[in-house]
Design a protein around this motif. Structure first.
Motif, PDB file in Angstrom:
ATOM      1  N   GLN A 172      -1.912  -0.878  11.049  1.00  0.00           N
ATOM      2  CA  GLN A 172      -3.000  -1.817  11.320  1.00  0.00           C
ATOM      3  C   GLN A 172      -4.042  -1.208  12.254  1.00  0.00           C
ATOM      4  O   GLN A 172      -5.249  -1.330  12.020  1.00  0.00           O
ATOM      5  CB  GLN A 172      -2.434  -3.105  11.931  1.00  0.00           C
ATOM      6  CG  GLN A 172      -1.637  -3.958  10.962  1.00  0.00           C
ATOM      7  CD  GLN A 172      -2.496  -4.534   9.855  1.00  0.00           C
ATOM      8  OE1 GLN A 172      -3.658  -4.911  10.082  1.00  0.00           O
ATOM      9  NE2 GLN A 172      -1.947  -4.603   8.653  1.00  0.00           N
ATOM     10  N   SER A 226      -6.542   1.197  10.769  1.00  0.00           N
ATOM     11  CA  SER A 226      -7.317   0.633   9.670  1.00  0.00           C
ATOM     12  C   SER A 226      -8.671   1.334   9.524  1.00  0.00           C
ATOM     13  O   SER A 226      -9.389   1.533  10.500  1.00  0.00           O
ATOM     14  CB  SER A 226      -7.546  -0.865   9.933  1.00  0.00           C
ATOM     15  OG  SER A 226      -8.316  -1.443   8.912  1.00  0.00           O
ATOM     16  N   ARG A 267      -2.206   6.798   6.522  1.00  0.00           N
ATOM     17  CA  ARG A 267      -1.125   5.858   6.222  1.00  0.00           C
ATOM     18  C   ARG A 267       0.083   6.149   7.118  1.00  0.00           C
ATOM     19  O   ARG A 267       0.379   7.315   7.404  1.00  0.00           O
ATOM     20  CB  ARG A 267      -0.690   5.979   4.758  1.00  0.00           C
ATOM     21  CG  ARG A 267      -1.793   5.648   3.764  1.00  0.00           C
ATOM     22  CD  ARG A 267      -1.326   5.773   2.323  1.00  0.00           C
ATOM     23  NE  ARG A 267      -0.939   7.145   1.987  1.00  0.00           N
ATOM     24  CZ  ARG A 267       0.304   7.582   1.855  1.00  0.00           C
ATOM     25  NH1 ARG A 267       1.327   6.756   2.057  1.00  0.00           N
ATOM     26  NH2 ARG A 267       0.554   8.831   1.534  1.00  0.00           N
TER      27      ARG A 267
END
Length: 266
Positions: A171, A174, A179
């Motif tokens: 998160q 972002s 990833r």
């Protein structure tokens, strides 16, 4: 396959077990490796990669030391021009002490290596990966982090933290195209568990190892390594903030009385 051709990759805990197996596979698929471990196993892994025609540099580090993680990242940048993948795999078991026999010192050391280590990999690896346009960070957690029954309190708590760290980092990164995912091995034959497997073989009970999962066996390090490579590769380009259990199905059920459904192997 050459999913990692030209990619710069760091693997911690690369001196044995899942880390070594993953390092060999990354290199076989074109990756250029920084193999990091606190033991001489790092040099042995780098030598094996070189003998197979791959590219690897060994570095001795404590994965829970910020200065030493920074040194590994800087080595990747110096040697290979940047960083694309960080497999934060290093970890310790901390033994099997129960809550009342676990000292604060033991708890702190297990958390330092198993949880702070992956945190440092993200903190210092993610910016470099983002500079290259994105990539992947894979953190080794455990089925012990999903629910109780697979490790000591210290180990289990540390691995639960790793799972949440992967979610939180995904998160907070972002928009960066970096990833972050967690790999959750079940019982796997590595240096950490070798005594269990060796004892079972000596006692003629190897068929009992892993019997509680539906596949009714333990895993080999390469099986976990292949899952780590998937998470690190573009094959998993839309997988982010997840915990992938690779445990023969162990975590798919609550404890039950096992029933047979007529599909067991002959």
């Amino acid at each position: 396959m050459a999913r990692f051709a030209g990619k710069s990759i760091i693997v911690t805990g690369a001196g044995s077990g899942i880390g070594r197996a993953a390092s060999l596979l990354f290199a076989a698929e074109g990756g250029r490796l920084i193999v990091a471990d606190k033991t001489e196993g790092a040099e042995e892994t780098a030598q094996a990669i070189g003998e197979a025609g791959g590219t690897a540099r060994a570095i001795r580090i404590d994965a829970g030391s910020e200065a030493e993680v920074v040194a590994a990242v800087e080595l990747a940048v110096a040697e290979f021009g940047g960083l694309d993948v960080f497999f934060a795999n290093a970890g310790i078991s901390g033994g099997m002490a129960n809550i009342f026999d676990t000292t604060p010192e033991l708890m702190a050391e297990v958390l330092r290596v198993n949880l702070i280590g992956p945190f440092l990999a993200i903190k210092h690896g993610a910016p470099r990966i983002a500079e290259r346009g994105g990539g992947a960070i894979v953190l080794t957690a455990s089925v012990a982090g999903i629910r109780s029954g697979a490790g000591s309190p210290a180990y289990s708590a540390s691995k639960a933290g790793v799972i949440n760290l992967a979610m939180t980092a995904a998160q907070q990164l972002s928009g960066s195209n970096v990833r972050v995912n967690a790999l959750c091995p079940g019982l796997t034959e590595t240096g950490m568990t070798q005594r269990v497997f060796d004892y079972a073989r000596e006692a003629g009970k190897i068929d009992k190892v892993g019997r509680l999962n539906p596949l009714r066996r333990g895993a080999q390090a390469e099986e976990l390594a292949r899952a780590a490579l998937f998470l690190a590769s573009d094959d998993a380009s839309y997988v982010n903030g997840q915990a992938l259990a690779v445990d023969g199905g162990l975590s798919s059920s609550h404890p039950v009385t096992r029933q047979e459904y007529g599909l067991t192997a002959v």
